[in-house]
Design an enzyme around this catalytic site. Structure first.
Site, PDB file in Angstrom:
ATOM      1  N   TRP A  38       0.687  -1.254   0.171  1.00 12.21           N
ATOM      2  CA  TRP A  38      -0.340  -0.082  -0.124  1.00 12.21           C
ATOM      3  C   TRP A  38       0.507   1.000   0.220  1.00 12.21           C
ATOM      4  CZ3 TRP A  38      -4.927   1.625   0.530  1.00 12.21           C
ATOM      5  CH2 TRP A  38      -5.541   2.744   0.743  1.00 12.21           C
ATOM      6  N   MET A  39       0.400   2.315  -0.622  1.00  9.99           N
ATOM      7  CA  MET A  39       0.569   3.854  -0.468  1.00  9.99           C
ATOM      8  C   MET A  39      -0.276   4.734  -0.440  1.00  9.99           C
ATOM      9  SD  MET A  39       2.456   5.469  -4.053  1.00  9.99           S
ATOM     10  CE  MET A  39       2.545   7.141  -3.911  1.00  9.99           C
ATOM     11  N   ASN A  40      -0.490   5.680   0.211  1.00 13.59           N
ATOM     12  CA  ASN A  40      -1.299   6.573  -0.043  1.00 13.59           C
ATOM     13  C   ASN A  40      -0.379   7.654  -0.851  1.00 13.59           C
ATOM     14  OD1 ASN A  40      -1.426   6.167   3.516  1.00 13.59           O
ATOM     15  ND2 ASN A  40      -2.104   8.599   2.909  1.00 13.59           N
ATOM     16  N   GLU A  41      -0.276   9.114  -0.160  1.00 15.41           N
ATOM     17  CA  GLU A  41       0.335  10.415  -0.577  1.00 15.41           C
ATOM     18  C   GLU A  41       1.976  10.463  -0.248  1.00 15.41           C
ATOM     19  OE1 GLU A  41      -2.048  10.514   1.520  1.00 15.41           O
ATOM     20  OE2 GLU A  41      -1.105  12.389   2.963  1.00 15.41           O
ATOM     21  N   GLN A  57       3.506   7.924   1.984  1.00 14.11           N
ATOM     22  CA  GLN A  57       3.075   7.239   3.740  1.00 14.11           C
ATOM     23  C   GLN A  57       2.918   5.773   2.720  1.00 14.11           C
ATOM     24  OE1 GLN A  57       0.824   8.446   6.524  1.00 14.11           O
ATOM     25  NE2 GLN A  57       2.892   9.089   6.140  1.00 14.11           N
ATOM     26  N   TRP A  65      -4.574   0.262   4.081  1.00 15.12           N
ATOM     27  CA  TRP A  65      -3.551   1.268   4.238  1.00 15.12           C
ATOM     28  C   TRP A  65      -3.829   1.021   6.728  1.00 15.12           C
ATOM     29  CZ3 TRP A  65      -5.233   2.991   9.445  1.00 15.12           C
ATOM     30  CH2 TRP A  65      -4.399   4.556   9.587  1.00 15.12           C
ATOM     31  N   ASP A 174       0.053  16.394   9.470  1.00  9.49           N
ATOM     32  CA  ASP A 174       0.659  16.428   7.925  1.00  9.49           C
ATOM     33  C   ASP A 174       1.456  18.134   7.815  1.00  9.49           C
ATOM     34  OD1 ASP A 174      -1.008  14.827   7.756  1.00  9.49           O
ATOM     35  OD2 ASP A 174      -2.513  15.970   6.448  1.00  9.49           O
ATOM     36  N   GLU A 231      -6.393  19.231   4.467  1.00  7.67           N
ATOM     37  CA  GLU A 231      -5.268  18.154   4.618  1.00  7.67           C
ATOM     38  C   GLU A 231      -3.951  18.505   3.905  1.00  7.67           C
ATOM     39  OE1 GLU A 231      -6.072  14.836   6.637  1.00  7.67           O
ATOM     40  OE2 GLU A 231      -8.086  14.799   6.928  1.00  7.67           O
TER      41      GLU A 231
END
Ligand SMILES: *[C@@H]1O[C@H](CO)[C@@H](O)[C@H](O)[C@H]1NC(C)=O
Ligand SMILES: *[C@@H]1O[C@H](CO)[C@@H](O)[C@H](O)[C@H]1NC(C)=O
Length: 513
Positions: A38-41, A57, A65, A174, A231
């Site tokens: 998994w990756m997010n931003e 991430q 996640w 963030d 965000e």
């Protein structure tokens, strides 16, 4: 970004990932995805020497996640990436949520030496047992290769956040941190999940921080009240093309209210004195950087040499949590794009363009010039490819609608259209392939695009294994989406309905690394 946004996909943990061959799994040709899982931003984007560092991430142990660390990769051209070990981990029980990086060339943090100044990474520490999100520092004294968490963390505790955060410090995250030259102070901008505000903090040493002010939707004249849940802030100066003006830009990702519904990325211009950001009134028709469903959590690379001078941004493409039908990875980085500001007509516009490095990996497979396309004709149907860069300049006649179909198979296609009568650029994913994995995966997204002064419209379409990114005009609109077509759907077509279009220039380039 909000952790809750990703929980929907938890049931799709990938126990059968070992059975799926990478090349059967929509793995893109020229977009970054994690080697596994998994990756997010993106996080901490920074250029060091000749290397563009990408942190992101990442769940190193699952395709969903959770268990979040800063993954790491580097590139010398923003196109090919080398996967590296985890940069900032969670072995101490503190997960490493989103943040940013900066080169402390004067060692004012004191964590490096004057002879070898440190690179600093500011991230949100997430403590699962208490739900606390506090702000933390990590540093590198080996040119970004390895990172050490600062012993004195957190640098902003839950208790320091609490007076400025309605959740009492459970949703403050963030951090965007930079050194402000004019005031010789460090500045941090924090997002507050579910709240429509950022807070500004300052520091002289990056370790002790003082709250300065809240920046809320009430501080932006004409900001739509439907755009909520701010965000992932970024903050930087951009020159206004063709003038000596510079603007400060606050770029962030609201969780709700984007043109494609859900989250998206906005840019707000203004001025900054080291503590207070004074926003220009916004125009809700020009503040969105992308009109597609899949462009969220954008950040920009810092420490890019002035000899280069570009502001390069990238985001995560995936608005569906764990739902996309990939088994060995989830979450893709948008193709990196430059961001500029320019007055067009009487409006200050953000202009975006894929980074030019892509051309070094592209080969022209067809190039047509000065040709009239009539409703009886179909062009490009002899070309096949799943990794393409398509560039079209045309003049539409009244009533015409130009349609470029990409990733076209017997029953699949993603259609990019320009409708002259209403100046609408659209991307239709309704027959793009697998759209059944998520309710938001199909449909049509559009953006208003005017022809240039000579009446011409420019389109640039980047196609890859599971994505289509469309740029219109000089880049004043972009529409980015994931698609999941069959491998065999690799065709193209270019047609017009309702009237002729004059094709000035049509070029299709194949991208191969
Ligand atoms: C850099 O940090 C080191 C280690 O704390 C310290 O000894 C040195 O004086 C610092 N240099 C400057 C210029 O702040
Ligand atoms: C523009 O016109 C086309 C064709 O009539 C229509 O499908 C589309 O929805 C319109 N777009 C907008 C934004 O009004």
């Amino acid at each position: 970004m909000a952790p809750s946004q990703f929980l929907a996909g938890l049931i799709w943990t990938s126990s059968f990932s070992s059975l799926v061959r990478a090349d059967d799994d929509y793995r893109p040709t020229y977009h970054f995805v994690p080697d596994q899982n998994w990756m997010n931003e993106p996080n901490g984007l920074i250029k060091i020497g000749s290397e563009w560092h990408l942190f992101f991430q990442h769940n190193p142990t699952g395709n969903f996640w959770g268990n979040i660390v800063w993954g790491h990769a580097t590139s010398t051209d923003l196109v090919s990436w080398t996967h590296l070990p985890t940069a900032i981990g969670n072995d101490d029980g503190v997960q490493s949520f989103t943040g940013t990086a900066w080169y402390d060339d004067a060692n004012t943090s004191g964590v490096g030496t004057s002879a070898n100044p440190p690179y600093l990474a500011f991230f949100t520490g997430y403590v699962p047992s208490s739900g606390v999100q506090d702000q933390r520092l990590a540093f590198s004294v080996d040119q970004g290769a390895t990172w050490t968490k600062f012993q004195g963390n957190p640098i902003i505790s839950k208790d320091e956040e609490a007076p400025h955060d309605v959740s009492g410090g459970l949703e403050a995250r963030d951090p965007k941190v930079f050194f402000h030259d004019a005031t010789k102070k460090w500045v941090m901008i924090l997002a507050h999940g579910g709240q429509n505000k950022m807070t500004f903090w300052t520091s002289s040493d990056t370790k002790t921080w003082t709250w300065q002010n809240d920046f809320t939707s009430e501080d932006i004249s004409r900001f739509p009240s439907s755009v909520t849940g701010w965000e992932v802030p970024d903050f930087f100066q951009l020159a206004v093309e063709g003038s000596s003006d510079k603007k400060w830009v606050l770029m962030f990702t609201p969780a709700q209210g984007s043109p494609a519904t859900g989250n998206g990325v906005v840019g707000i211009t203004g001025s900054f004195d080291g503590t207070v950001f004074k926003a220009d009134p916004v125009d809700p028709t020009t503040m969105w950087l992308d009109y597609g469903r899949d462009f969220d959590g954008a950040l920009s690379w810092e420490n890019v040499p002035t000899s280069d001078g570009r502001r390069v941004i990238a985001s995560v493409m995936n608005s569906y949590g764990g739902n996309p039908p990939t088994n060995t990875w989830k979450g893709m980085l948008s193709f990196p794009r430059t961001l500029k500001l320019k007055n067009i007509g009487n409006k200050l516009r953000f202009l975006q363009e894929p980074v030019e490095e892509l051309s070094a990996d592209s080969t022209s497979v067809t190039h047509l010039t000065d040709q009239t396309l009539t409703p009886a004709q179909t062009l490009l149907s002899d070309i096949h490819g799943r990794a393409l860069d398509i560039q079209i300049t045309f003049v539409p006649t009244p009533g015409s609608k130009l349609s470029l179909a990409v990733r076209k198979g017997t029953s699949q296609q993603t259609v990019v259209s320009y409708t002259q009568s209403n100046g609408s650029l659209s991307v239709d994913r309704s027959a793009s392939g697998n759209i059944f994995y998520d309710p938001a995966a199909g449909g049509v997204q559009s953006a208003a695009l005017s022809p240039d002064g000579s009446g011409a419209v420019q389109l640039r379409v980047l196609v890859d294994e599971c994505s289509v990114e469309v740029y219109g005009g000089e880049g004043e609109v972009a529409i980015s989406n994931l698609i999941f077509p069959a491998t065999a759907s690799d065709g193209l077509s270019l047609i017009t309905t309702g009237g002729n279009v004059d094709l000035y220039d049509v070029e299709v380039l194949k991208v191969a690394l």
